[in-house]
Design a protein around this motif. Structure first.
Motif, PDB file in Angstrom:
ATOM      1  N   PHE A 172       0.847  -1.182   0.000  1.00 34.46           N
ATOM      2  CA  PHE A 172       0.000   0.000   0.000  1.00 34.46           C
ATOM      3  C   PHE A 172       0.890   1.242   0.000  1.00 34.46           C
ATOM      4  O   PHE A 172       1.903   1.301   0.687  1.00 34.46           O
ATOM      5  CB  PHE A 172      -0.921  -0.009   1.223  1.00 34.46           C
ATOM      6  CG  PHE A 172      -1.995  -1.059   1.143  1.00 34.46           C
ATOM      7  CD1 PHE A 172      -3.177  -0.798   0.468  1.00 34.46           C
ATOM      8  CD2 PHE A 172      -1.808  -2.312   1.705  1.00 34.46           C
ATOM      9  CE1 PHE A 172      -4.168  -1.768   0.355  1.00 34.46           C
ATOM     10  CE2 PHE A 172      -2.792  -3.293   1.609  1.00 34.46           C
ATOM     11  CZ  PHE A 172      -3.970  -3.019   0.926  1.00 34.46           C
ATOM     12  N   SER A 176      -2.333   2.322  -5.564  1.00 38.01           N
ATOM     13  CA  SER A 176      -2.619   2.358  -4.127  1.00 38.01           C
ATOM     14  C   SER A 176      -1.940   3.534  -3.435  1.00 38.01           C
ATOM     15  O   SER A 176      -1.742   3.525  -2.223  1.00 38.01           O
ATOM     16  CB  SER A 176      -2.172   1.052  -3.454  1.00 38.01           C
ATOM     17  OG  SER A 176      -0.762   0.921  -3.462  1.00 38.01           O
ATOM     18  N   ASP A 187      -0.046  -5.361   3.283  1.00 38.96           N
ATOM     19  CA  ASP A 187       0.636  -4.409   4.150  1.00 38.96           C
ATOM     20  C   ASP A 187       1.849  -5.061   4.823  1.00 38.96           C
ATOM     21  O   ASP A 187       2.085  -6.273   4.694  1.00 38.96           O
ATOM     22  CB  ASP A 187      -0.334  -3.797   5.170  1.00 38.96           C
ATOM     23  CG  ASP A 187      -0.704  -4.714   6.336  1.00 38.96           C
ATOM     24  OD1 ASP A 187      -0.299  -5.905   6.340  1.00 38.96           O
ATOM     25  OD2 ASP A 187      -1.405  -4.253   7.249  1.00 38.96           O
ATOM     26  N   PHE A 223      -2.838   5.434   0.018  1.00 41.25           N
ATOM     27  CA  PHE A 223      -2.638   4.828   1.325  1.00 41.25           C
ATOM     28  C   PHE A 223      -1.212   5.069   1.812  1.00 41.25           C
ATOM     29  O   PHE A 223      -0.321   5.386   1.030  1.00 41.25           O
ATOM     30  CB  PHE A 223      -2.897   3.316   1.270  1.00 41.25           C
ATOM     31  CG  PHE A 223      -4.298   2.968   0.873  1.00 41.25           C
ATOM     32  CD1 PHE A 223      -5.327   2.960   1.804  1.00 41.25           C
ATOM     33  CD2 PHE A 223      -4.603   2.663  -0.445  1.00 41.25           C
ATOM     34  CE1 PHE A 223      -6.617   2.658   1.427  1.00 41.25           C
ATOM     35  CE2 PHE A 223      -5.892   2.350  -0.833  1.00 41.25           C
ATOM     36  CZ  PHE A 223      -6.908   2.346   0.119  1.00 41.25           C
ATOM     37  N   ASP A 251     -11.307   1.500  -6.517  1.00 43.75           N
ATOM     38  CA  ASP A 251     -12.041   2.302  -5.546  1.00 43.75           C
ATOM     39  C   ASP A 251     -12.345   1.510  -4.272  1.00 43.75           C
ATOM     40  O   ASP A 251     -12.537   2.089  -3.195  1.00 43.75           O
ATOM     41  CB  ASP A 251     -13.353   2.809  -6.140  1.00 43.75           C
ATOM     42  CG  ASP A 251     -13.135   3.852  -7.230  1.00 43.75           C
ATOM     43  OD1 ASP A 251     -12.059   4.485  -7.214  1.00 43.75           O
ATOM     44  OD2 ASP A 251     -14.023   4.019  -8.074  1.00 43.75           O
ATOM     45  N   GLU A 252     -12.399   0.186  -4.388  1.00 47.35           N
ATOM     46  CA  GLU A 252     -12.696  -0.676  -3.240  1.00 47.35           C
ATOM     47  C   GLU A 252     -11.448  -1.079  -2.474  1.00 47.35           C
ATOM     48  O   GLU A 252     -11.533  -1.720  -1.425  1.00 47.35           O
ATOM     49  CB  GLU A 252     -13.413  -1.939  -3.710  1.00 47.35           C
ATOM     50  CG  GLU A 252     -14.708  -1.716  -4.459  1.00 47.35           C
ATOM     51  CD  GLU A 252     -15.231  -3.017  -5.028  1.00 47.35           C
ATOM     52  OE1 GLU A 252     -15.677  -3.881  -4.244  1.00 47.35           O
ATOM     53  OE2 GLU A 252     -15.160  -3.194  -6.262  1.00 47.35           O
ATOM     54  N   LEU A 253     -10.287  -0.706  -2.965  1.00 43.17           N
ATOM     55  CA  LEU A 253      -9.018  -1.124  -2.367  1.00 43.17           C
ATOM     56  C   LEU A 253      -8.898  -0.640  -0.930  1.00 43.17           C
ATOM     57  O   LEU A 253      -9.186   0.526  -0.633  1.00 43.17           O
ATOM     58  CB  LEU A 253      -7.864  -0.560  -3.202  1.00 43.17           C
ATOM     59  CG  LEU A 253      -6.440  -0.964  -2.820  1.00 43.17           C
ATOM     60  CD1 LEU A 253      -6.243  -2.456  -2.993  1.00 43.17           C
ATOM     61  CD2 LEU A 253      -5.436  -0.189  -3.682  1.00 43.17           C
ATOM     62  N   SER A 254      -8.478  -1.530  -0.019  1.00 44.04           N
ATOM     63  CA  SER A 254      -8.270  -1.135   1.371  1.00 44.04           C
ATOM     64  C   SER A 254      -7.308  -2.098   2.052  1.00 44.04           C
ATOM     65  O   SER A 254      -7.258  -3.287   1.715  1.00 44.04           O
ATOM     66  CB  SER A 254      -9.599  -1.106   2.134  1.00 44.04           C
ATOM     67  OG  SER A 254     -10.152  -2.412   2.222  1.00 44.04           O
ATOM     68  N   PRO A 255      -6.497  -1.591   2.997  1.00 43.46           N
ATOM     69  CA  PRO A 255      -5.612  -2.448   3.792  1.00 43.46           C
ATOM     70  C   PRO A 255      -6.458  -3.364   4.691  1.00 43.46           C
ATOM     71  O   PRO A 255      -7.629  -3.086   4.932  1.00 43.46           O
ATOM     72  CB  PRO A 255      -4.801  -1.444   4.628  1.00 43.46           C
ATOM     73  CG  PRO A 255      -4.969  -0.131   3.921  1.00 43.46           C
ATOM     74  CD  PRO A 255      -6.347  -0.176   3.330  1.00 43.46           C
ATOM     75  N   SER A 269      -5.792  -6.887   0.011  1.00 45.10           N
ATOM     76  CA  SER A 269      -6.846  -6.924  -1.001  1.00 45.10           C
ATOM     77  C   SER A 269      -6.350  -7.694  -2.216  1.00 45.10           C
ATOM     78  O   SER A 269      -5.153  -7.693  -2.516  1.00 45.10           O
ATOM     79  CB  SER A 269      -7.250  -5.515  -1.432  1.00 45.10           C
ATOM     80  OG  SER A 269      -7.875  -4.799  -0.394  1.00 45.10           O
ATOM     81  N   ARG A 303      -9.275  -9.465   1.085  1.00 43.82           N
ATOM     82  CA  ARG A 303     -10.594  -8.943   0.695  1.00 43.82           C
ATOM     83  C   ARG A 303     -10.638  -8.897  -0.823  1.00 43.82           C
ATOM     84  O   ARG A 303      -9.802  -8.271  -1.461  1.00 43.82           O
ATOM     85  CB  ARG A 303     -10.781  -7.546   1.272  1.00 43.82           C
ATOM     86  CG  ARG A 303     -12.079  -6.869   0.860  1.00 43.82           C
ATOM     87  CD  ARG A 303     -12.243  -5.544   1.590  1.00 43.82           C
ATOM     88  NE  ARG A 303     -13.509  -4.907   1.248  1.00 43.82           N
ATOM     89  CZ  ARG A 303     -13.602  -3.769   0.575  1.00 43.82           C
ATOM     90  NH1 ARG A 303     -12.509  -3.129   0.172  1.00 43.82           N
ATOM     91  NH2 ARG A 303     -14.788  -3.251   0.317  1.00 43.82           N
TER      92      ARG A 303
END
Length: 355
Positions: A208, A215, A249, A218, A328-332, A335, A322
């Motif tokens: 990230f 990414s 991460d 982040f 847009d849906e990317l998150s730590p 993913s 995930r």
């Protein structure tokens, strides 16, 4: 109780230079359908392939100075290639290059300019680029290797592809799992294997905070030591080679690295740990394929930041990504997205040839 069979020992080759001994990985089976390629310094393939090609073209000549930026393993590979072919070496080193690596570079005859400590991957990389521009303005006789942008660094990985073909001849359906980084290693290997007619799925790994696969919004400060992404665009990354992307991460990569040592006695770096984590999940969801995991370097330069903290490590067997459909849906902290070999619009490159 029957004793295990004694392995048959083949005669070891006598190498003309240490780079020949270091470039080939040890292939270790981690489980059903998973083989780990453990390198001491994987980028020996990139450095040797690039230097040989440039010498053959006449783009560089013996005695000339080669300069580039590096966070560690490419610096050592380039210094050894220069040692082999009678070239001088100048490294603009990341703040993450430790005393052990720096000592090796200096004994090999390389000039090392190291950037000051930084909490920002972007600041560290941008400082190195600016420093190289300054060097070239003063020394136009230097040749900038541009490992992040010159496709000549793909050339050496054709040899690695031949090794994989010989070692895994029956695995027609092959998944390669590795950190994206500069793009040359995973891209060069998968491209060469596909050109030979093999059906290859390429799974890339990013931290990230990297701009390479979107990414950058982040922040993961510990990932400055990972060497698997970038805060500036890399021209050598060919986005349309990748089938699947995982963003991992620092703590998940650490879990993979500690797990690799604990479960298989393999001491490898942080990018290898992330690849082990990802490949274990991928293999569980696609058991019919052979998975080749890229371990770019050993774990020595991660001793304090990763392995000395092994009691803090998460259990990688409990971790799951995930699934996302869009960036847009990317998150730590982890993913996964089917990239489907699409191109990716990149901002203007931050590292360009000087005028």
């Amino acid at each position: 109780m029957t004793a295990p069979p004694t392995p048959t020992m083949a005669a070891a080759p006598v190498h003309e230079h240490i780079t020949d001994a270091m470039k080939a990985p040890d292939l270790v089976r981690l489980g059903a359908g998973v083989v780990f390629a453990r390198f001491e310094t994987m980028k020996v393939y990139a450095a040797l392939g690039a230097v040989r090609t440039l010498l053959r073209r006449g783009s560089i000549v013996p005695g000339q100075t080669l300069v580039d930026s590096s966070s560690g393993i490419y610096a050592l590979a380039l210094a050894m290639a220069c040692h082999r072919y009678g070239l001088r070496c100048h490294i603009v080193a990341s703040t993450t290059v430790d005393a052990v690596m720096r000592a090796q570079l200096e004994v090999l005859g390389a000039t090392v300019d190291q950037m000051p400590p930084s909490q920002s991957l972007r600041l560290d990389q941008e400082r190195r680029v600016r420093h190289i521009h300054g060097l070239l303005a003063r020394r136009p006789d230097y040749h900038w290797m541009r490992q992040y942008h010159d496709a000549v660094h793909y050339a050496g990985y054709r040899e690695f592809a031949d090794l994989v073909t010989a070692a895994l001849p029956g695995a027609d359906a092959l998944t390669v799992v590795g950190a994206v980084g500069t793009g040359a290693s995973t891209g060069g290997l998968a491209g060469a294997l596909r050109n030979s007619g093999r059906e290859v799925r390429l799974v890339g790994i990013q931290p990230f905070g990297s701009v390479t696969f979107g990414s950058e919004r982040f922040s993961d400060p510990d990932a400055i030591i990972a060497g698997i992404g970038s805060s500036i665009p890399f021209g050598n990354v060919r986005h349309d080679l990748y089938d699947t992307l995982h963003w991992v991460d620092f703590r998940h990569a650490m879990a993979g690295a500690v797990g690799l040592l604990r479960e298989h006695a393999v001491f490898a770096g942080l990018s290898a740990g992330a690849a082990h984590l990802v490949a274990s999940w991928e293999a569980a969801h696609d058991p019919g394929r052979q998975h080749l995991v890229i371990g770019a370097d050993t774990g020595h330069r991660y001793t304090e930041r990763v392995f000395a903290r092994h009691r803090e490590a998460l259990d990688r067997r409990t971790l799951r990504p995930r699934r996302i459909q869009t960036l847009d849906e990317l998150s730590p902290p982890w993913s996964v997205m089917e990239w489907a070999r699409r191109s990716h619009p990149m901002p203007g490159t931050a590292e360009t040839e000087p005028s």
